[in-house]
Design a protein around this motif. Structure first.
Motif, short mmCIF file in Angstrom:
data_model
loop_
_atom_site.label_atom_id
_atom_site.label_comp_id
_atom_site.label_asym_id
_atom_site.label_seq_id
_atom_site.Cartn_x
_atom_site.Cartn_y
_atom_site.Cartn_z
N SER A 1 0.85 -1.19 0.00
CA SER A 1 0.00 0.00 0.00
C SER A 1 0.89 1.24 0.00
O SER A 1 2.11 1.17 0.20
CB SER A 1 -0.89 0.00 1.24
OG SER A 1 -0.09 0.17 2.40
N ALA B 1 0.94 3.41 2.27
CA ALA B 1 1.47 3.54 3.63
C ALA B 1 2.75 2.74 3.80
O ALA B 1 3.67 3.15 4.52
CB ALA B 1 0.43 3.09 4.64
N LYS C 1 6.56 3.99 5.10
CA LYS C 1 7.28 3.35 6.20
C LYS C 1 8.72 2.98 5.81
O LYS C 1 9.51 2.59 6.68
CB LYS C 1 6.54 2.09 6.65
CG LYS C 1 5.22 2.41 7.36
CD LYS C 1 4.38 1.16 7.56
CE LYS C 1 3.01 1.52 8.12
NZ LYS C 1 2.07 0.38 8.09
N GLN D 1 -1.12 15.15 1.17
CA GLN D 1 -1.83 15.92 2.18
C GLN D 1 -2.70 15.01 3.05
O GLN D 1 -2.78 15.18 4.28
CB GLN D 1 -2.68 17.01 1.52
CG GLN D 1 -3.40 17.92 2.50
CD GLN D 1 -2.47 18.62 3.50
OE1 GLN D 1 -1.32 18.91 3.19
NE2 GLN D 1 -2.96 18.86 4.71
N GLN D 2 -3.34 14.02 2.44
CA GLN D 2 -4.14 13.06 3.21
C GLN D 2 -3.29 12.33 4.25
O GLN D 2 -3.70 12.15 5.40
CB GLN D 2 -4.78 12.03 2.27
CG GLN D 2 -5.93 12.57 1.43
CD GLN D 2 -6.40 11.55 0.39
OE1 GLN D 2 -6.20 10.35 0.55
NE2 GLN D 2 -7.01 12.04 -0.68
N PHE D 3 -2.08 11.92 3.83
CA PHE D 3 -1.19 11.21 4.76
C PHE D 3 -0.65 12.16 5.83
O PHE D 3 -0.47 11.76 6.98
CB PHE D 3 -0.05 10.54 3.99
CG PHE D 3 -0.44 9.20 3.41
CD1 PHE D 3 -0.18 8.02 4.09
CD2 PHE D 3 -1.09 9.13 2.18
CE1 PHE D 3 -0.56 6.79 3.57
CE2 PHE D 3 -1.47 7.91 1.65
CZ PHE D 3 -1.21 6.74 2.34
N ARG D 4 -0.44 13.42 5.47
CA ARG D 4 0.01 14.41 6.46
C ARG D 4 -1.07 14.57 7.54
O ARG D 4 -0.76 14.62 8.74
CB ARG D 4 0.28 15.74 5.76
CG ARG D 4 0.79 16.84 6.71
CD ARG D 4 1.16 18.12 5.98
NE ARG D 4 2.47 18.00 5.33
CZ ARG D 4 2.66 18.00 4.00
NH1 ARG D 4 1.63 18.12 3.17
NH2 ARG D 4 3.86 17.91 3.50
N GLU D 5 -2.32 14.62 7.11
CA GLU D 5 -3.42 14.79 8.06
C GLU D 5 -3.61 13.55 8.94
O GLU D 5 -4.19 13.64 10.03
CB GLU D 5 -4.71 15.10 7.29
CG GLU D 5 -4.70 16.50 6.68
CD GLU D 5 -5.84 16.74 5.70
OE1 GLU D 5 -6.67 15.82 5.50
OE2 GLU D 5 -5.88 17.84 5.11
N GLN D 6 -3.12 12.40 8.47
CA GLN D 6 -3.19 11.17 9.27
C GLN D 6 -2.04 11.06 10.27
O GLN D 6 -1.95 10.10 11.02
CB GLN D 6 -3.16 9.95 8.34
CG GLN D 6 -4.43 9.76 7.51
CD GLN D 6 -4.28 8.66 6.46
OE1 GLN D 6 -3.53 7.71 6.65
NE2 GLN D 6 -4.97 8.81 5.35
N GLY D 7 -1.13 12.06 10.25
CA GLY D 7 -0.07 12.09 11.24
C GLY D 7 1.28 11.58 10.78
O GLY D 7 2.19 11.41 11.60
N PHE D 8 1.44 11.32 9.49
CA PHE D 8 2.75 10.89 8.99
C PHE D 8 3.73 12.06 9.04
O PHE D 8 3.37 13.21 8.75
CB PHE D 8 2.62 10.39 7.54
CG PHE D 8 2.03 9.00 7.43
CD1 PHE D 8 2.83 7.90 7.16
CD2 PHE D 8 0.66 8.79 7.61
CE1 PHE D 8 2.30 6.62 7.07
CE2 PHE D 8 0.12 7.51 7.53
CZ PHE D 8 0.94 6.43 7.26
#
Length: 253
Positions: free
Chosen positions: A90, A92, A96, A188-195
């Motif tokens: 994925s 994500a 990682k 931006q979506q991943f930034r908002e998820q805390g990455f």
């Protein structure tokens, strides 16, 4: 004409070494065909003469974002990564990896597998048969982003149509401008998820293509087979007779 598909283009118009031109409305590449509006569906059929969709994605990708069914257009799922027994990766997972170097190493491995893995060779054998069989309409082939599985498939077709590598690189790298808005939104979506920023840099690297990836693919073909034609004959069951037919279907006289 407003086509609502990310990373969409027609390979028509590209010249080969002999000055012949890839025919328009025959070979189309893109990202996934999700939530297509009616105007886009109509344009694909009426203007681009679409008769077949080849979707390179895995089952879980299709479940998350299925292609919009288009009336009277055949849909084929050709799961390249599944045939390669690749693990599900994925976005994500790329984040990682933690470093740009790790992402690059992973991506070079993907391109190596697309050429040398027996499952990938089986998949591209099927792909080339589908391309050869579509003598009247056009085929659109795609994955999720339309960049790696699709990018290599496009490069393979152009190599076998005897296009200069410089032109193949141009087509390959268009992805980076065509995907920019969609990539920015994903990051931006991943930034908002805390990455974190380091993870986001790794993700950003995975969302774009690099000339190095295609360099690696071309070098592997030359090192292991000598020419693209020999690679196709040896690994894809695509002999000289099929090559001649491909060029007669897809190149101008």
């Amino acid at each position: 004409m407003n086509i609502q598909i990310t990373n969409f283009r027609d390979l028509g118009g590209i010249k080969n070494k002999a000055g012949k031109v890839v025919k328009a409305n025959k070979l189309l590449r893109s990202g996934h065909l999700v939530n297509l509006d009616q105007a886009t569906q109509t344009a694909l059929v009426d203007h681009f003469k679409l008769t077949r969709i080849i979707d390179f994605r895995r089952g879980f990708e299709i479940s998350e974002s299925p292609d919009t069914p288009i009336e009277n257009v055949e849909y084929v799922n050709l799961d390249l990564l599944g045939k390669m027994n690749a693990k599900n990766s994925s976005l994500a997972d790329f984040a990682k990896l933690k470093s740009i170097e790790a992402v690059d190493k992973h991506m070079l491995g993907v391109y190596e597998d697309l050429i040398l893995n027996p499952g990938a060779q089986e998949g591209f054998t099927e792909f080339m048969e589908y391309i050869l069989a579509n003598k009247t309409g056009s085929t659109i082939f795609h994955c999720f982003a339309g960049k790696d599985r699709t990018g290599y498939a496009s490069a393979l077709l152009l190599l076998l149509l005897d296009v200069e590598k410089e032109e193949i690189y141009k087509d390959f790298l268009i992805t980076n401008t065509e995907r920019k808005q969609a990539n920015d939104e994903l990051i931006q979506q991943f930034r908002e998820q805390g990455f974190g920023e380091e993870q986001l840099e790794s993700l950003a690297t995975a969302l774009y293509v690099k000339e190095d990836y295609l360099d690696h693919a071309f070098n592997l073909i030359e090192k292991n087979f000598g020419t693209a034609e020999k690679y196709a004959a040896e690994c894809l069951n695509f002999d000289q007779e099929k090559l001649t037919e491909l060029r007669s279907i897809y190149l101008t006289d």
